[in-house]
Design a protein around this motif. Structure first.
Motif, mmCIF file in Angstrom:
data_model
loop_
_atom_site.group_PDB
_atom_site.id
_atom_site.type_symbol
_atom_site.label_atom_id
_atom_site.label_comp_id
_atom_site.label_asym_id
_atom_site.label_seq_id
_atom_site.Cartn_x
_atom_site.Cartn_y
_atom_site.Cartn_z
ATOM 1 N N GLU A 38 12.888 60.225 18.703
ATOM 2 C CA GLU A 38 12.304 61.540 18.954
ATOM 3 C C GLU A 38 12.350 61.913 20.432
ATOM 4 O O GLU A 38 12.662 63.049 20.789
ATOM 5 N N SER A 39 12.031 60.965 21.311
ATOM 6 C CA SER A 39 12.025 61.268 22.747
ATOM 7 C C SER A 39 13.437 61.528 23.262
ATOM 8 O O SER A 39 13.639 62.412 24.098
ATOM 9 N N PHE A 40 14.423 60.783 22.753
ATOM 10 C CA PHE A 40 15.792 61.002 23.208
ATOM 11 C C PHE A 40 16.313 62.342 22.711
ATOM 12 O O PHE A 40 16.913 63.102 23.481
ATOM 13 N N PHE A 41 16.089 62.661 21.462
ATOM 14 C CA PHE A 41 16.526 63.960 20.941
ATOM 15 C C PHE A 41 15.886 65.094 21.732
ATOM 16 O O PHE A 41 16.552 66.054 22.110
ATOM 17 N N ALA A 42 14.582 64.990 22.001
ATOM 18 C CA ALA A 42 13.885 66.035 22.757
ATOM 19 C C ALA A 42 14.460 66.163 24.167
ATOM 20 O O ALA A 42 14.662 67.284 24.668
#
Length: 144
Positions: free
Chosen positions: A41-45
């Motif tokens: 989630e953090s990488f996609f964001a």
């Protein structure tokens, strides 16, 4: 500092030099910020917040779709060179899980965009600089 194509793990102290040299050379810079988080989630964001994506991503987080979208977005910039910095990552050594996949995507995009055969004769030299986020002890030492 020389900005070389490819994937590089550097210290956080090296990032300002990379940014200065990129600005001096007129190279577009994209900064991924994850606050040391390495989950999907953090990488996609971070990617969605920093990079132009083509095609745009849908609501589902699919690694292959992200890879294609990052590749297409960087290629459509029509810039001969781009720099991606991730100044608050984790150490690359021992990467696993989502973090390993994220690093693999960055490496693959760097390698494939450099190839004229994959880019219709219009390669993009991608330079990725990853710096581990300082640990809380390092942050305290730097502040003190």
């Amino acid at each position: 500092m020389v900005i070389n194509r490819g994937f590089h793990e550097v210290s956080g102290a090296d990032i300002p030099g990379v940014l200065d040299e990129a600005a001096h050379q007129g190279i577009p810079v994209f900064t991924l910020r994850t606050a040391g988080q390495t989950h999907k989630e953090s990488f996609f964001a971070a990617v969605q917040g920093a990079l132009r994506l083509d095609p745009a991503l849908g609501p589902r987080m699919v690694w292959d779709a992200l890879s294609d979208s990052v590749w297409g977005g960087l290629h459509e910039l029509r810039s001969p060179h781009v720099v991606i910095v991730w100044p608050d990552a984790r150490p690359v050594a021992g990467a696993e899980g989502d973090f390993w996949i994220a690093l693999s995507i960055l490496r693959d995009v760097t390698d494939s965009l450099a190839e004229a055969r994959y880019t219709s004769g219009r390669p993009t030299q991608v330079s990725v600089y990853i710096a581990p986020a300082p640990s809380s002890g390092e942050t305290a030492l730097a502040a003190g």
